[in-house]
Design a protein around this motif. Structure first.
Motif, PDB file in Angstrom:
ATOM      1  N   ALA A 184       0.938  -0.840  -0.235  1.00 28.54           N
ATOM      2  CA  ALA A 184       0.016  -0.218   0.097  1.00 28.54           C
ATOM      3  C   ALA A 184       0.788   0.851  -0.113  1.00 28.54           C
ATOM      4  N   ILE A 185       0.657   1.721  -0.922  1.00 27.60           N
ATOM      5  CA  ILE A 185       1.756   2.947  -1.416  1.00 27.60           C
ATOM      6  C   ILE A 185       1.388   3.985  -2.584  1.00 27.60           C
ATOM      7  N   PRO A 186       1.388   4.959  -1.636  1.00 25.13           N
ATOM      8  CA  PRO A 186       0.841   6.449  -2.407  1.00 25.13           C
ATOM      9  C   PRO A 186       1.975   6.030  -4.142  1.00 25.13           C
ATOM     10  N   GLU A 187       0.710   6.706  -5.548  1.00 23.36           N
ATOM     11  CA  GLU A 187       1.540   6.871  -6.435  1.00 23.36           C
ATOM     12  C   GLU A 187       2.550   7.168  -6.073  1.00 23.36           C
ATOM     13  N   ALA A 188       2.895   8.106  -6.078  1.00 23.67           N
ATOM     14  CA  ALA A 188       4.187   9.482  -6.479  1.00 23.67           C
ATOM     15  C   ALA A 188       5.268   8.250  -5.602  1.00 23.67           C
ATOM     16  N   TYR A 189       5.090   7.485  -4.754  1.00 23.33           N
ATOM     17  CA  TYR A 189       5.903   7.211  -3.809  1.00 23.33           C
ATOM     18  C   TYR A 189       6.840   5.666  -4.467  1.00 23.33           C
ATOM     19  N   ARG A 190       5.738   4.808  -5.454  1.00 24.73           N
ATOM     20  CA  ARG A 190       5.651   3.617  -5.696  1.00 24.73           C
ATOM     21  C   ARG A 190       6.961   3.518  -6.511  1.00 24.73           C
ATOM     22  N   PRO A 191       7.103   1.807  -6.436  1.00 23.74           N
ATOM     23  CA  PRO A 191       8.908   2.018  -6.146  1.00 23.74           C
ATOM     24  C   PRO A 191       9.688   1.755  -8.173  1.00 23.74           C
ATOM     25  N   PRO A 192      10.485   2.015  -8.174  1.00 25.93           N
ATOM     26  CA  PRO A 192      10.578   1.851  -9.984  1.00 25.93           C
ATOM     27  C   PRO A 192      10.203   0.926  -9.899  1.00 25.93           C
ATOM     28  N   ALA A 193      10.243   0.375 -11.876  1.00 27.63           N
ATOM     29  CA  ALA A 193       9.668   0.317 -12.978  1.00 27.63           C
ATOM     30  C   ALA A 193      10.531  -0.651 -12.578  1.00 27.63           C
ATOM     31  N   ASP A 194      11.976  -0.286 -13.146  1.00 30.49           N
ATOM     32  CA  ASP A 194      12.528  -2.420 -13.171  1.00 30.49           C
ATOM     33  C   ASP A 194      12.291  -2.766 -12.241  1.00 30.49           C
ATOM     34  N   VAL A 195      12.689  -2.358 -10.705  1.00 27.03           N
ATOM     35  CA  VAL A 195      12.232  -2.883  -9.295  1.00 27.03           C
ATOM     36  C   VAL A 195      11.272  -4.025  -9.680  1.00 27.03           C
ATOM     37  N   LEU A 196      10.170  -3.402  -9.708  1.00 23.81           N
ATOM     38  CA  LEU A 196       8.868  -3.742  -9.627  1.00 23.81           C
ATOM     39  C   LEU A 196       8.665  -4.955 -10.457  1.00 23.81           C
ATOM     40  N   GLU A 197       9.613  -4.833 -12.100  1.00 22.80           N
ATOM     41  CA  GLU A 197       9.249  -5.588 -13.534  1.00 22.80           C
ATOM     42  C   GLU A 197      10.222  -6.821 -12.840  1.00 22.80           C
ATOM     43  N   LEU A 212       0.117  -3.969  -5.902  1.00 22.54           N
ATOM     44  CA  LEU A 212       0.254  -2.710  -5.149  1.00 22.54           C
ATOM     45  C   LEU A 212      -1.255  -2.647  -5.421  1.00 22.54           C
ATOM     46  N   THR A 213      -1.448  -1.330  -4.579  1.00 18.44           N
ATOM     47  CA  THR A 213      -2.582  -0.074  -3.706  1.00 18.44           C
ATOM     48  C   THR A 213      -1.949   0.949  -3.723  1.00 18.44           C
ATOM     49  N   THR A 214      -3.122   1.579  -3.113  1.00 16.78           N
ATOM     50  CA  THR A 214      -2.878   2.176  -2.367  1.00 16.78           C
ATOM     51  C   THR A 214      -3.723   2.768  -1.587  1.00 16.78           C
ATOM     52  N   SER A 215      -4.266   1.522  -0.882  1.00 20.40           N
ATOM     53  CA  SER A 215      -5.088   1.367  -0.093  1.00 20.40           C
ATOM     54  C   SER A 215      -5.082   0.371   1.197  1.00 20.40           C
ATOM     55  N   PRO A 216      -4.340   1.139   2.872  1.00 18.86           N
ATOM     56  CA  PRO A 216      -3.432   0.312   3.688  1.00 18.86           C
ATOM     57  C   PRO A 216      -4.488  -1.247   3.733  1.00 18.86           C
ATOM     58  N   ARG A 217      -6.300  -0.706   3.955  1.00 19.09           N
ATOM     59  CA  ARG A 217      -7.110  -1.380   4.753  1.00 19.09           C
ATOM     60  C   ARG A 217      -7.012  -3.132   3.280  1.00 19.09           C
ATOM     61  N   ALA A 218      -6.735  -2.425   2.239  1.00 22.08           N
ATOM     62  CA  ALA A 218      -6.865  -3.805   0.916  1.00 22.08           C
ATOM     63  C   ALA A 218      -5.701  -4.160   1.534  1.00 22.08           C
ATOM     64  N   ALA A 219      -4.639  -3.703   0.856  1.00 11.75           N
ATOM     65  CA  ALA A 219      -3.224  -4.378   1.638  1.00 11.75           C
ATOM     66  C   ALA A 219      -3.210  -5.315   2.488  1.00 11.75           C
ATOM     67  N   VAL A 220      -3.716  -4.777   4.137  1.00  8.59           N
ATOM     68  CA  VAL A 220      -3.639  -5.718   4.945  1.00  8.59           C
ATOM     69  C   VAL A 220      -5.038  -7.113   5.156  1.00  8.59           C
ATOM     70  N   THR A 221      -5.590  -6.623   4.482  1.00 13.87           N
ATOM     71  CA  THR A 221      -7.025  -7.884   4.179  1.00 13.87           C
ATOM     72  C   THR A 221      -6.288  -8.959   3.648  1.00 13.87           C
ATOM     73  N   GLY A 222      -6.422 -10.413   4.535  1.00 13.78           N
ATOM     74  CA  GLY A 222      -5.801 -11.504   4.521  1.00 13.78           C
ATOM     75  C   GLY A 222      -4.353 -11.117   4.693  1.00 13.78           C
ATOM     76  N   ALA A 223      -3.659 -10.592   5.095  1.00 12.78           N
ATOM     77  CA  ALA A 223      -2.077 -10.533   5.183  1.00 12.78           C
ATOM     78  C   ALA A 223      -2.174 -11.741   6.803  1.00 12.78           C
ATOM     79  N   ASP A 224      -0.863 -11.548   7.059  1.00 14.55           N
ATOM     80  CA  ASP A 224      -0.419 -12.847   7.702  1.00 14.55           C
ATOM     81  C   ASP A 224       1.359 -11.940   8.814  1.00 14.55           C
ATOM     82  N   ALA A 225       1.807 -10.883   7.793  1.00 10.07           N
ATOM     83  CA  ALA A 225       2.720 -10.078   7.947  1.00 10.07           C
ATOM     84  C   ALA A 225       2.250  -8.448   7.009  1.00 10.07           C
ATOM     85  N   ILE A 226       2.791  -6.877   8.350  1.00 14.22           N
ATOM     86  CA  ILE A 226       2.433  -6.082   8.320  1.00 14.22           C
ATOM     87  C   ILE A 226       4.012  -5.547   8.591  1.00 14.22           C
TER      88      ILE A 226
END
Ligand code: CP
Ligand code: NVA
Length: 317
Positions: A184-197, A212-226
């Motif tokens: 869950a990362i704001p758009e402007a702070y996303r990892p570099p494209a080559d790292v994502l690739e 990747l999402t911009t919603s912390p809640r969506a990211a943690v849903t179903g997560a077993d580590a934060i």
């Protein structure tokens, strides 16, 4: 490249195909240390440590790790080196290669890390730069391995916050070991494209997911580590006010933790800014594994050093 190429650790890409064995070895060394067996498997080695930024964990764990392995660590402040007066990284690398067996380097710029590795004839280990923090992630994966009985598959880790150096290495590491990663990362702070690739490529091979999402809640849903980290990394201080505004809503607090799976582990590489990216009640709560992560830096560094340093003194890989 020769099959005897030196073992630099500049980023997680250098561990592709080696990570599982490295983690198993770190676990073995941790267990041995509990029995007071320090695994002095690289006696007499001298390790130069250049730190351009402050460090508590990385510096101390590397110094102790080198001692345990039977070697000697030299802390080299850039302020005291001629590097601070303009001697080039290339010349510094060539000179240090004549004295020491490896260089541990914490740099502001990944370009400088690459330059040092290019000119050094000995292994260079990235102790953090603006792009990656690979040694941290070996310790973190060791921590998860302990909690999850050695297996990552079927688990989901949520990263909350900045798409920074720790996030980049963690995403690549999770993808290599087969652990689902949701950032869950704001758009402007996303990892570099080559790292994502690269992360998507590793995830495909390991059968895991990177989302990747911009919603912390969506990211943690179903997560077993934060996992979270500071909103203002070393070197980003000029943007502090903007960052503090942009990361509102990305705090790891009791409400967010409650949206994850019961018993979800809480992780932070430290140092933490309590009350900013994480609350006291969460970092000090029963789900927190941050002190294990910090301890595991030591065991991870030992496995990394053993991997990087040839068994025969003076021989080149
Ligand atoms: N986590 C980490 O790298 O901490 P230090 O900056 O104290 O080394
Ligand atoms: N992202 C942080 C990590 C500190 C260990 C920084 O680079 O400052």
């Amino acid at each position: 490249m020769s099959v005897h190429a030196k073992h630099d650790l500049l980023g997680l890409a250098d561990l592709a195909g080696h990570l599982d064995a490295l983690l198993a070895r770190a676990a073995q060394m941790k267990e041995a240390r509990r029995r007071a067996d320090l695994s002095a498997v690289r006696p007499g080695r001298n390790i130069g440590m250049i730190f351009e930024k402050p460090s508590t964990r990385t510096r101390t764990s590397f110094e102790v790790a080198v001692n345990d392995l039977g070697g000697h660590a030299l802390y080299l402040s850039p302020k005291d080196l001629q590097l601070g007066r303009g001697e080039s990284i290339a010349d510094t690398a060539r000179v240090l290669s004549r004295y020491v067996d490896a260089i541990v380097y914490r740099a502001f710029r990944a370009e400088d890390m690459a330059e040092l590795a290019r000119w050094a004839s000995i292994p260079v280990i990235n102790a953090l730069d603006n792009r990656e923090h690979p040694c941290q992630i070996v310790a973190d994966l060791l921590t998860l391995r302990e909690r999850w009985s050695g297996s990552y598959s079927g688990h989901r880790l949520a990263w909350i916050g900045d798409g920074n150096n720790v996030c980049n290495s963690l995403m690549l590491g999770c993808a290599q070991v087969g652990l689902d990663f949701a950032g869950a990362i704001p758009e402007a702070y996303r990892p570099p494209a080559d790292v994502l690739e690269n992360a998507h490529r590793y995830a495909k091979a390991s059968g895991s997911k990177v989302e990747l999402t911009t919603s912390p809640r969506a990211a943690v849903t179903g997560a077993d580590a934060i996992y979270t980290d500071v909103w203002v990394s070393m070197g980003d201080e000029a943007d502090e006010a903007q960052r503090m505004a942009d990361f509102q809503g990305f705090q790891v607090n009791a409400k967010l933790l409650a949206a994850a799976r019961p018993g979800a582990l809480v992780m932070h590489d430290l140092p933490a800014h309590r009350g900013v990216e994480i609350t006291d009640e969460v970092i000090d709560g029963p789900n927190s594994v941050v002190w294990d992560e910090a301890e595991n830096r030591l065991h991870a560094q030992k496995a990394i050093l053993e991997w990087a340093l040839p068994a025969e003194r003076g021989s080149k890989r």
